[in-house]
Motif scaffolding. Structure first.
Motif, PDB file in Angstrom:
ATOM      1  N   THR A   1      -4.788  10.061  -2.081  1.00 12.52           N
ATOM      2  CA  THR A   1      -3.619  10.894  -2.404  1.00 12.52           C
ATOM      3  C   THR A   1      -3.937  11.828  -3.562  1.00 12.52           C
ATOM      4  O   THR A   1      -4.922  11.629  -4.279  1.00 12.52           O
ATOM      5  CB  THR A   1      -2.421  10.018  -2.825  1.00 12.52           C
ATOM      6  OG1 THR A   1      -2.845   9.220  -3.936  1.00 12.52           O
ATOM      7  CG2 THR A   1      -1.946   9.139  -1.692  1.00 12.52           C
TER       8      THR A   1
ATOM      9  N   GLU B   1       1.960   2.245  -3.415  1.00 12.06           N
ATOM     10  CA  GLU B   1       0.925   2.941  -4.200  1.00 12.06           C
ATOM     11  C   GLU B   1       0.712   4.351  -3.673  1.00 12.06           C
ATOM     12  O   GLU B   1       0.545   5.294  -4.457  1.00 12.06           O
ATOM     13  CB  GLU B   1      -0.399   2.162  -4.175  1.00 12.06           C
ATOM     14  CG  GLU B   1      -0.347   0.797  -4.858  1.00 12.06           C
ATOM     15  CD  GLU B   1      -0.441   0.866  -6.376  1.00 12.06           C
ATOM     16  OE1 GLU B   1      -0.378   1.969  -6.949  1.00 12.06           O
ATOM     17  OE2 GLU B   1      -0.568  -0.205  -7.010  1.00 12.06           O
ATOM     18  N   LEU B   2       0.726   4.519  -2.340  1.00  9.98           N
ATOM     19  CA  LEU B   2       0.539   5.859  -1.767  1.00  9.98           C
ATOM     20  C   LEU B   2       1.677   6.778  -2.229  1.00  9.98           C
ATOM     21  O   LEU B   2       1.450   7.901  -2.673  1.00  9.98           O
ATOM     22  CB  LEU B   2       0.499   5.798  -0.233  1.00  9.98           C
ATOM     23  CG  LEU B   2      -0.732   5.114   0.397  1.00  9.98           C
ATOM     24  CD1 LEU B   2      -0.508   4.872   1.891  1.00  9.98           C
ATOM     25  CD2 LEU B   2      -1.993   5.959   0.190  1.00  9.98           C
TER      26      LEU B   2
ATOM     27  N   SER C   1      -7.094   5.683  -9.846  1.00  5.80           N
ATOM     28  CA  SER C   1      -6.667   7.077 -10.008  1.00  5.80           C
ATOM     29  C   SER C   1      -7.523   7.761 -11.056  1.00  5.80           C
ATOM     30  O   SER C   1      -7.869   7.152 -12.077  1.00  5.80           O
ATOM     31  CB  SER C   1      -5.219   7.141 -10.499  1.00  5.80           C
ATOM     32  OG  SER C   1      -4.355   6.551  -9.571  1.00  5.80           O
TER      33      SER C   1
ATOM     34  N   GLU D   1       0.827  -1.207   0.000  1.00  2.57           N
ATOM     35  CA  GLU D   1       0.000   0.000   0.000  1.00  2.57           C
ATOM     36  C   GLU D   1       0.866   1.264   0.000  1.00  2.57           C
ATOM     37  O   GLU D   1       0.560   2.245  -0.672  1.00  2.57           O
ATOM     38  CB  GLU D   1      -0.916   0.010   1.227  1.00  2.57           C
ATOM     39  CG  GLU D   1      -2.051  -0.989   1.112  1.00  2.57           C
ATOM     40  CD  GLU D   1      -2.821  -1.106   2.414  1.00  2.57           C
ATOM     41  OE1 GLU D   1      -4.029  -0.859   2.395  1.00  2.57           O
ATOM     42  OE2 GLU D   1      -2.208  -1.442   3.444  1.00  2.57           O
TER      43      GLU D   1
ATOM     44  N   ARG E   1      -5.572   0.161  -6.353  1.00  3.26           N
ATOM     45  CA  ARG E   1      -5.613   1.617  -6.517  1.00  3.26           C
ATOM     46  C   ARG E   1      -6.539   2.015  -7.659  1.00  3.26           C
ATOM     47  O   ARG E   1      -6.617   1.308  -8.669  1.00  3.26           O
ATOM     48  CB  ARG E   1      -4.201   2.141  -6.822  1.00  3.26           C
ATOM     49  CG  ARG E   1      -4.167   3.592  -7.263  1.00  3.26           C
ATOM     50  CD  ARG E   1      -2.741   4.045  -7.531  1.00  3.26           C
ATOM     51  NE  ARG E   1      -2.095   3.279  -8.608  1.00  3.26           N
ATOM     52  CZ  ARG E   1      -2.148   3.600  -9.895  1.00  3.26           C
ATOM     53  NH1 ARG E   1      -2.812   4.653 -10.284  1.00  3.26           N
ATOM     54  NH2 ARG E   1      -1.530   2.866 -10.797  1.00  3.26           N
TER      55      ARG E   1
ATOM     56  N   THR F   1      -6.425   2.088 -13.147  1.00  2.00           N
ATOM     57  CA  THR F   1      -6.547   1.282 -11.936  1.00  2.00           C
ATOM     58  C   THR F   1      -5.407   0.282 -11.832  1.00  2.00           C
ATOM     59  O   THR F   1      -4.799  -0.094 -12.833  1.00  2.00           O
ATOM     60  CB  THR F   1      -7.861   0.468 -11.931  1.00  2.00           C
ATOM     61  OG1 THR F   1      -7.838  -0.424 -13.051  1.00  2.00           O
ATOM     62  CG2 THR F   1      -9.067   1.351 -12.015  1.00  2.00           C
TER      63      THR F   1
ATOM     64  N   SER G   1      -6.119   9.748  -6.149  1.00  2.00           N
ATOM     65  CA  SER G   1      -6.127   8.280  -6.120  1.00  2.00           C
ATOM     66  C   SER G   1      -6.666   7.770  -4.800  1.00  2.00           C
ATOM     67  O   SER G   1      -6.472   8.386  -3.754  1.00  2.00           O
ATOM     68  CB  SER G   1      -4.704   7.726  -6.297  1.00  2.00           C
ATOM     69  OG  SER G   1      -4.085   8.280  -7.440  1.00  2.00           O
TER      70      SER G   1
ATOM     71  N   THR H   1       1.580   7.785  -5.900  1.00  2.00           N
ATOM     72  CA  THR H   1       0.478   8.635  -6.347  1.00  2.00           C
ATOM     73  C   THR H   1       0.441   9.974  -5.613  1.00  2.00           C
ATOM     74  O   THR H   1      -0.550  10.690  -5.703  1.00  2.00           O
ATOM     75  CB  THR H   1      -0.877   7.904  -6.188  1.00  2.00           C
ATOM     76  OG1 THR H   1      -1.012   7.474  -4.819  1.00  2.00           O
ATOM     77  CG2 THR H   1      -0.965   6.711  -7.109  1.00  2.00           C
TER      78      THR H   1
ATOM     79  N   VAL I   1      -6.291   4.352  -2.450  1.00  2.00           N
ATOM     80  CA  VAL I   1      -5.418   3.183  -2.297  1.00  2.00           C
ATOM     81  C   VAL I   1      -5.936   2.320  -1.157  1.00  2.00           C
ATOM     82  O   VAL I   1      -6.265   2.838  -0.085  1.00  2.00           O
ATOM     83  CB  VAL I   1      -3.974   3.636  -1.979  1.00  2.00           C
ATOM     84  CG1 VAL I   1      -3.078   2.431  -1.687  1.00  2.00           C
ATOM     85  CG2 VAL I   1      -3.395   4.468  -3.113  1.00  2.00           C
TER      86      VAL I   1
END
Ligand code: ADP
Ligand code: ASP
Ligand code: MG
Length: 419
Positions: A256, A202-203, A381, A199, A379, A375, A343, A206, A345
């Protein structure tokens, strides 16, 4: 006795008073019986100031010279911090990235770490000293100075922790940890006690700039557990580590946003096999980091292709697009720099259908128009107008039930409810 790496970001060492406060924290860790390596950033906005100086001289400075310039920022902090520790009666020795054995590949301004040869750091620790390492910089095997990209001191800290087999890698910053959204934009954001590498990747990718993306990749690849916490208090922060069964899988862990990308659209491209390959090969050759891509339905054998890329790659992207438009005989192309990406997440997304629908509904209720969607398994976005970024983040944060109890009561009743 533990070996502890502590990284202090720009605002944590923004003034000489702050540097002395950081020195005290490091000394307290040492006096508790640990070996300590401190990795530090440039003071406050020094890196931004150096970038401005360069821009006032040249619109396209040689990247090698940019690295020579930017690396000076961190060098000021390491020396001052070593002096502060000395003045408080403890032994410390500072190292540049090169001296600390941060060996990088040759790509100036965003070099990748190829190896860590931290013998001098280990020797300093063995001699009972506190080792202080300049973040964000390294050197190629032939002694060219490189930097690791914005936020790169996080990656230095993780690399040093992996290189010396540290027991703990603490990232000290100006917020209490990793939050469900940027706490400066969402006052009701909640601190996460623990977050998985998956995670956090991804955080970070983004827009949650609290950790540089590469530092999380490095931590995951080398099994370094991170503790992100504040240098302004002693509150426990956020642990970033491999997911395990004790970790609750929230459907959504965070929201995010990122306003540092631009969108380029190429119009009336011939719709035949190989065209997209041609466009994106040119961009890859120009070292442009393409993020989202969308291709419209073909009309009369012609189509539009849009993609997003970081603002910092824009000059190179424009050059590449100009070339490819000429080669393909496309009609026109345009650039939009006023975009934002928002986004959602969450690892629980994999097993919970309907997240995308709820996201689009929340954005619609907030009057935010979506331009592009992408995607991954954890996630989603959306590209939106930059002016709507903060509204969108707050709306999604509320819609997915992330607002903390104390602040939720104050959230405007007009905000969208329930996902
Ligand atoms: P440092 O100088 O310590 O490296 P940065 O400015 O790079 O600090 O990163 C910390 C900042 O990241 C915070 O001040 C906060 O505004 C921002 N941020 C963005 N998203 C998040 C998030 N999800 N959680 C915590 N901080 C975030
Ligand atoms: N000083 C560098 C920057 O501002 C590196 C860092 O702070 O991590 O990006
Ligand atoms: Mg940072």
């Amino acid at each position: 006795m533990a070996v502890v790496v502590q990284k202090f970001g720009g605002s944590s060492v923004g003034t000489t008073e702050r540097i002395i406060a950081v020195a005290r924290r490091i000394i307290a860790t040492k006096e508790a019986g640990n070996s300590v390596v401190a990795v530090v950033s440039a003071m406050g906005d020094v890196t931004d100031d150096l970038l401005e100086l360069a821009a006032a001289i040249s619109s396209a400075p040689p990247e090698r010279e940019m690295d020579m310039l930017l690396a000076t920022g961190e060098q000021v902090t390491i020396a001052l911090l070593a002096m502060a520790i000395h003045s408080l009666g403890h032994e410390a020795i500072s190292f540049t990235g090169a001296q600390a054995g941060i060996v990088t590949e040759s790509g100036h301004t965003k070099a990748r770490i190829a190896a860590v040869r931290a013998d001098r750091v280990s020797e300093a620790l063995a001699a009972g000293r506190i080792a202080i390492v300049a973040g964000f910089q390294g050197a190629t095997p032939d002694a060219e100075i490189t930097t690791l990209g914005r936020g790169g001191s996080d990656t230095t800290a993780v690399a040093v922790a992996a290189g010396i087999g540290a027991d703990v890698c603490e990232i000290y910053t100006d917020v209490d940890g990793v939050y469900t959204a940027d706490p400066r934009i969402v006052p009701g954001a909640r601190k996460l006690d623990v977050v998985s590498y998956e995670e956090m990747l991804e955080l970070a990718a983004t827009g949650a700039r609290v950790l540089q993306l590469r530092s999380v990749e490095f931590a995951r690849n080398h099994g370094v557990t991170l503790h992100v916490r504040s240098s302004f208090n002693d509150h426990p922060g956020t642990i970033v580590k491999e997911a395990d069964e004790t970790m609750e899988q929230a459907i959504i862990s965070g929201v995010t946003h990122d306003t540092s990308e631009a969108k380029i659209t190429i119009r009336d491209v011939p719709d035949r096999p190989g065209v997209a390959a041609e466009v994106f090969s040119h961009l890859a050759d120009a070292n442009v980091n393409v993020d989202m891509i969308i291709q419209n339905v073909s009309e009369d054998g012609l189509t539009d292709i849009s993609f997003t890329a970081p603002d910092e790659d824009l000059v190179r992207a424009k050059r590449a697009v100009e070339e490819v438009v000429r080669e393909l005989g496309a009609r026109t192309w345009s650039v939009d720099t006023s975009i934002a990406k928002v986004s959602l997440v969450g690892a629980g997304m994999k097993t919970n259908p309907g997240v995308a629908a709820a996201m689009f509904r929340a954005l619609a209720n907030a009057g935010v128009n979506m331009d592009m969607i992408a995607t991954s398994s954890i996630r989603i976005s959306c590209v939106i107008d930059a002016k709507d970024a903060e509204i969108a983040v707050r709306a999604l944060h509320t819609a997915f039930g992330l607002d903390s109890d104390t602040v939720t009561a104050e959230v405007s009743p007009a905000a969208p409810k329930g996902a």
